[in-house]
Design a protein around this motif. Structure first.
Motif: not given
Ligand code: PLP
Length: 276
Positions: A53-57, A110-115, A120-123
């Motif tokens: 998973n992604v933990s930080r952007l 490519d609308p990346v909204l979730t890993a 969640d990658l898009a507020n």
């Protein structure tokens, strides 16, 4: 006179960096190269993540994104722009401004909204901008079923055709809704291409076991490369789906969770085992 080798078409990939190398800009670069094009790349955000998973952007300043992308466009014959994870509202605004400055560039988004791992990658604040300002600039948008219903703002989840038509109504030339996340089909994946004034084109492929990191990036980048080579949207989508299915078929599990696609073969196929 000296003979120069033919120059590859250029795809400018704009997206996030995944340090484990399965998704994001590295996926784009590999996929674009394997599909016969040269990748130029602009990073919108760094990420802390692993194969689970992604933990930080960590966003890159928007003026850096704009200046890098415009420098490439001014210098090289960019044939197609491919956009992936934006990672912040300010990055999305910078990319919209860039596309408006360069209105004739074909764009695959490519609308990346979730890993893949669920983060969640898009507020929510990003969605109106994507709907109203980014989608109308796009030649092709490639959401999965979940991203399509979130972007379309649909109440009834699972009515994929409604989402396809709703997204098309926002202004892109075409919408490809990928079916990997549609668990109603346990043994196959149905991908649907929507274009104005045409019936949806549904292509079905066998569902592969396991979960993959960067499958959406791999696909959208391969389609962008095919378009940069001069293919129309329908052929580019067909070739991109075939290439990305093969890259997943030969994928490998290196970390604890999702497998990595094996992208580094030349497409059209050259490895004998790809004929299996
Ligand atoms: N881009 C980056 C930088 C990511 O971290 C991710 C997912 O974690 C993605 C894109 C989307 O990956 P996928 O192609 O698996 O949807």
């Amino acid at each position: 006179m000296q003979n120069h080798p033919p120059k590859p078409p250029v795809v400018l990939a704009i997206g996030g960096h995944d340090p484990c190398g399965g998704a994001g800009i590295q996926a784009d670069i590999e996929s674009i190269g394997a599909n016969g094009c040269h990748a130029a790349s602009v990073v919108t955000c760094l990420t802390i993540q692993d194969s689970c998973n992604v933990s930080r952007l960590i966003p890159i300043p928007p003026d850096t994104i704009t200046a890098q992308a415009q420098a490439v466009i001014d210098d090289c014959p960019v044939a197609v722009i491919k956009i992936g994870l934006l990672g912040s509202l300010s990055a999305a605004e910078a990319v919209v401004a860039l596309l408006r400055e360069n209105p004739h560039q074909p764009v695959v988004f490519d609308p990346v909204l979730t890993a893949g791992g669920g983060r969640d990658l898009a507020n929510e604040s990003l969605l109106p901008l994507l709907r109203r300002e980014l989608l109308p600039c796009c030649s092709l948008v490639t959401p999965n079923t979940g991203e399509a219903s979130r972007l379309a703002g649909s109440e009834a989840e699972g009515v994929i055709d409604n989402d396809g038509r709703a997204l098309l109504g926002l202004g892109p030339q075409a919408v490809l809704i990928t079916g990997t996340h549609d668990q109603s089909r346990p043994s196959e994946v149905a991908n649907r291409l929507y274009q104005a004034d045409k019936s949806p084109i549904v292509s079905v492929c066998p569902r592969l076991a396991g979960e993959f990191h960067g499958s959406g990036c791999t696909l959208a980048a391969a389609i962008a490369a095919a378009m940069a080579r001069g293919e129309g949207i329908e052929d580019a989508v067909r070739q991109g789906l075939e290439y990305s299915w093969m890259s997943l078929r030969h994928g490998f599990r290196l970390g604890k969770c999702q497998s990595m696609p094996e992208r580094l073969f030349k497409y059209p196929r050259q490895k004998p085992e790809d004929d299996e």
